[in-house]
Write an enzyme that holds these catalytic residues in place. Structure first.
Site, PDB file in Angstrom:
ATOM      1  N   ASP A 191       0.791  -1.229   0.000  1.00  0.00           N
ATOM      2  CA  ASP A 191       0.000   0.000   0.000  1.00  0.00           C
ATOM      3  C   ASP A 191       0.831   1.290   0.000  1.00  0.00           C
ATOM      4  O   ASP A 191       1.804   1.410   0.757  1.00  0.00           O
ATOM      5  CB  ASP A 191      -0.876   0.061   1.246  1.00  0.00           C
ATOM      6  CG  ASP A 191      -1.792  -1.129   1.397  1.00  0.00           C
ATOM      7  OD1 ASP A 191      -1.737  -2.042   0.566  1.00  0.00           O
ATOM      8  OD2 ASP A 191      -2.550  -1.144   2.375  1.00  0.00           O
ATOM      9  N   GLN A 214       4.188   0.545   2.317  1.00  0.00           N
ATOM     10  CA  GLN A 214       4.341  -0.690   3.060  1.00  0.00           C
ATOM     11  C   GLN A 214       5.479  -1.501   2.443  1.00  0.00           C
ATOM     12  O   GLN A 214       5.508  -1.729   1.231  1.00  0.00           O
ATOM     13  CB  GLN A 214       3.046  -1.488   3.004  1.00  0.00           C
ATOM     14  CG  GLN A 214       1.909  -0.890   3.817  1.00  0.00           C
ATOM     15  CD  GLN A 214       2.107  -1.121   5.302  1.00  0.00           C
ATOM     16  OE1 GLN A 214       1.816  -2.176   5.821  1.00  0.00           O
ATOM     17  NE2 GLN A 214       2.616  -0.109   5.987  1.00  0.00           N
ATOM     18  N   TYR A 226       1.560  -0.859   9.984  1.00  0.00           N
ATOM     19  CA  TYR A 226       0.646  -1.010   8.862  1.00  0.00           C
ATOM     20  C   TYR A 226       0.270   0.363   8.283  1.00  0.00           C
ATOM     21  O   TYR A 226       0.733   1.400   8.723  1.00  0.00           O
ATOM     22  CB  TYR A 226      -0.592  -1.791   9.290  1.00  0.00           C
ATOM     23  CG  TYR A 226      -0.415  -3.295   9.265  1.00  0.00           C
ATOM     24  CD1 TYR A 226       0.851  -3.879   9.206  1.00  0.00           C
ATOM     25  CD2 TYR A 226      -1.515  -4.143   9.310  1.00  0.00           C
ATOM     26  CE1 TYR A 226       1.009  -5.259   9.184  1.00  0.00           C
ATOM     27  CE2 TYR A 226      -1.366  -5.525   9.294  1.00  0.00           C
ATOM     28  CZ  TYR A 226      -0.101  -6.080   9.231  1.00  0.00           C
ATOM     29  OH  TYR A 226       0.043  -7.436   9.203  1.00  0.00           O
ATOM     30  N   SER A 227      -0.621   0.362   7.300  1.00  0.00           N
ATOM     31  CA  SER A 227      -0.864   1.540   6.471  1.00  0.00           C
ATOM     32  C   SER A 227      -1.446   2.713   7.249  1.00  0.00           C
ATOM     33  O   SER A 227      -2.102   2.543   8.282  1.00  0.00           O
ATOM     34  CB  SER A 227      -1.801   1.185   5.319  1.00  0.00           C
ATOM     35  OG  SER A 227      -1.170   0.326   4.418  1.00  0.00           O
ATOM     36  N   ARG A 251      -7.990  -0.712  10.781  1.00  0.00           N
ATOM     37  CA  ARG A 251      -6.684  -0.245  10.320  1.00  0.00           C
ATOM     38  C   ARG A 251      -6.800   0.843   9.237  1.00  0.00           C
ATOM     39  O   ARG A 251      -7.868   1.162   8.774  1.00  0.00           O
ATOM     40  CB  ARG A 251      -5.863  -1.408   9.779  1.00  0.00           C
ATOM     41  CG  ARG A 251      -6.551  -2.285   8.740  1.00  0.00           C
ATOM     42  CD  ARG A 251      -5.667  -3.469   8.380  1.00  0.00           C
ATOM     43  NE  ARG A 251      -6.322  -4.423   7.501  1.00  0.00           N
ATOM     44  CZ  ARG A 251      -6.931  -5.532   7.907  1.00  0.00           C
ATOM     45  NH1 ARG A 251      -6.984  -5.819   9.203  1.00  0.00           N
ATOM     46  NH2 ARG A 251      -7.495  -6.350   7.035  1.00  0.00           N
ATOM     47  N   ASP A 252      -5.628   1.365   8.861  1.00  0.00           N
ATOM     48  CA  ASP A 252      -5.450   2.281   7.724  1.00  0.00           C
ATOM     49  C   ASP A 252      -6.057   3.658   7.982  1.00  0.00           C
ATOM     50  O   ASP A 252      -6.901   4.138   7.210  1.00  0.00           O
ATOM     51  CB  ASP A 252      -6.046   1.700   6.442  1.00  0.00           C
ATOM     52  CG  ASP A 252      -5.666   0.258   6.195  1.00  0.00           C
ATOM     53  OD1 ASP A 252      -4.589  -0.148   6.659  1.00  0.00           O
ATOM     54  OD2 ASP A 252      -6.446  -0.468   5.550  1.00  0.00           O
ATOM     55  N   GLU A 306     -10.972  -1.691   3.624  1.00  0.00           N
ATOM     56  CA  GLU A 306      -9.608  -1.239   3.880  1.00  0.00           C
ATOM     57  C   GLU A 306      -9.374   0.126   3.238  1.00  0.00           C
ATOM     58  O   GLU A 306     -10.069   0.532   2.308  1.00  0.00           O
ATOM     59  CB  GLU A 306      -8.596  -2.253   3.327  1.00  0.00           C
ATOM     60  CG  GLU A 306      -8.576  -3.566   4.085  1.00  0.00           C
ATOM     61  CD  GLU A 306      -7.334  -4.389   3.782  1.00  0.00           C
ATOM     62  OE1 GLU A 306      -6.687  -4.832   4.744  1.00  0.00           O
ATOM     63  OE2 GLU A 306      -7.015  -4.594   2.594  1.00  0.00           O
TER      64      GLU A 306
END
Length: 482
Positions: free
Chosen positions: A42, A58, A101-102, A160-161, A219
């Site tokens: 990502d 990422q 993570y993102s 997430r993200d 996501e």
């Protein structure tokens, strides 16, 4: 030596050890952003600050599979020439030990604030998730502040993200989520200072509205105003294929509507895929100092034959798309290659006025592995028009069926596979070819097809054919990094 320093040294050693084999790969791209070694996925923290574009990503430097991700970092002043910077984030702290993570970036008080997901797993694979903050004065070196958002009630740890922006004096954050009843959702938070965040509810999905039963996970959400409307981009997982739609394992697309920052309510229309090709996921946008909404996407899809790519034997995997400017045209979001990409063109252009009469033809000077093609004033008298790139890819438009098809030779088993969309009229195509990638912009950005493909390394021919009569104007540029 700290854990952060150990991880950095190990990653740089991996880069040095495999540099030669990575660069020997005949499918290594020439003008796209790739990892120096290992796996890229990502785009993260895309921002322009003090005239410099920063695109973090990422990165798994130690293998071509997924794992405890780092944040790699590219910077540029022009979206064309990029510098690979020092590692931005390593998974060195307890709240991110299984991966940084993102996430996203925002400028505040002259500093870049990045928000990202800290991923934690125990020995049984049970997951914890934290939305974390790190701050940088120069966009290169970051001071981690730790978690600022913990998991709200009603969601699983698939949370997430974070994407953060400022609107009407208040900061907002959207997070990709899964509800405890396994519905994909986008959660929204608000803050006055970027440190203290309040959960405001579900922005979209979560078993309600038009996205009520729309997969089991959303996501990489990104909410922004565009041409008088509010656009929510996200990547749903768990959709079933419907005709020509949703043919990849997972999708990336958008809904348009109206966001109320006071109530955080979002009224929107139906979901539309952003890209019709095989390889497009997890896009992220930023607003630059020219007022453009610019998008980068990951040129792949999770869990979609990743173990079969030919580049794995050369110790690297995956790439970013080219940067695209977004515009609302009619009822759709269009993607247009940013104007700066003309700087890739070598001196000189090959031009042809082409008429095809039930024939297949190669045109003088029109071949190569790193080229840009522009077809304008396309006229097809019934039948179809076909453009074939060596033995790896084929573009086909059927005038009577109003269907555009992209075909490629599968890198898994060599069979022909295809992606399609309906298209009322084919007027133009802008095509970027880069050794093992293709990005097709139809009718000025009305539709796009983005894909990796792997033609025979010794072939660079491009041919055109028509079942009856077809006419078009063609321009071809060799691209400098070829």
């Amino acid at each position: 030596m700290t854990r952060d320093e150990q991880l950095r040294q190990a990653a740089y050693a991996e880069m040095d050890e495999h540099k030669e084999i990575v660069e020997r790969d005949p499918y290594r791209l020439r003008y796209h952003l790739m990892p120096p070694v290992g796996l890229l996925n990502d785009p993260n923290g895309f921002i322009q600050s003090r005239g410099v574009y920063h695109l973090y990503y990422q990165w798994m430097p130690f293998k071509t599979g997924h794992g405890a991700k780092f944040w790699g970092h590219y910077s540029s002043t022009d979206l064309v020439d990029w510098t690979h910077e020092e590692i931005a984030l390593t998974p060195s702290e307890w709240y991110e030990k299984n991966g940084c993570y993102s996430g996203s970036a925002i400028e505040h008080d002259g500093n870049i604030h990045v928000f990202y997901t800290g991923n934690v797993k125990d020995e049984e694979g049970n997951r914890e998730t934290y939305q974390c903050l790190a701050v940088s004065e120069d966009g290169v070196t970051f001071d981690k502040k730790g978690p600022v958002v913990h998991l709200p009630v009603g969601f699983t740890a698939h949370f997430r993200d974070p994407k953060v922006w400022k609107q009407d004096g208040t900061y907002y954050m959207v997070v990709g989520a899964q509800t405890t009843d396994l519905k994909g959702a986008v959660a929204i938070f608000r803050s006055e200072n970027l440190a203290d965040w309040t959960y405001s509810g579900i922005l979209a999905g979560g078993g309600r509205g038009k996205l009520a039963d729309f997969g089991y996970m959303f996501e990489c959400p990104d909410l922004f105003p565009l041409d008088g409307e509010d656009v929510l981009i996200f990547s749903p997982q768990g959709l079933e294929a419907e005709g020509m739609k949703y043919r990849n394992v997972y999708q990336a697309g958008y809904v348009k509507g109206s966001f109320d920052p006071e109530s955080t309510a979002f009224e929107h229309g139906d979901f539309e895929e952003l890209d019709r090709g095989f390889d497009f996921y997890a896009p992220q946008t930023t607003l630059d100092d020219k007022g453009r909404r610019i998008l980068y996407g990951w040129m792949s899809v999770p869990d979609q034959n990743e173990q079969n790519h030919p580049t794995i034997e050369y110790k690297w995997l995956h790439t970013m798309t080219l940067p695209r400017e977004l515009k609302v045209v009619g009822d759709k979001v269009w993607q247009i290659p940013v104007g700066e990409l003309t700087a890739l063109r070598a001196e000189g252009v090959v031009e042809h006025r082409v008429t095809l009469m039930r024939e297949n033809k190669e045109l003088e000077g029109v071949r190569g592995k790193t080229v840009e093609l522009q077809l304008d004033d396309i006229r097809i008298e019934n039948g179809w028009l076909d453009l074939t790139i060596s033995d790896g890819a084929r573009l086909l438009y059927h005038q009577s069926d109003k269907v555009f098809t992209f075909e490629r030779k599968s890198y898994v088993d060599g069979t022909v596979e295809k992606r399609q969309c309906t298209l009322n009229e084919l007027k133009s195509m802008q095509i970027f070819i880069d050794t093992s990638s293709i990005e097709i912009f139809i009718n000025g950005g009305e539709e796009t097809f983005t894909s990796r493909f792997y033609p025979s390394p010794n072939l660079d021919r491009i041919s055109f054919s028509a079942s009856k009569k077809a006419e078009f104007r063609l321009k071809k540029w060799s691209l400098k990094r070829g």
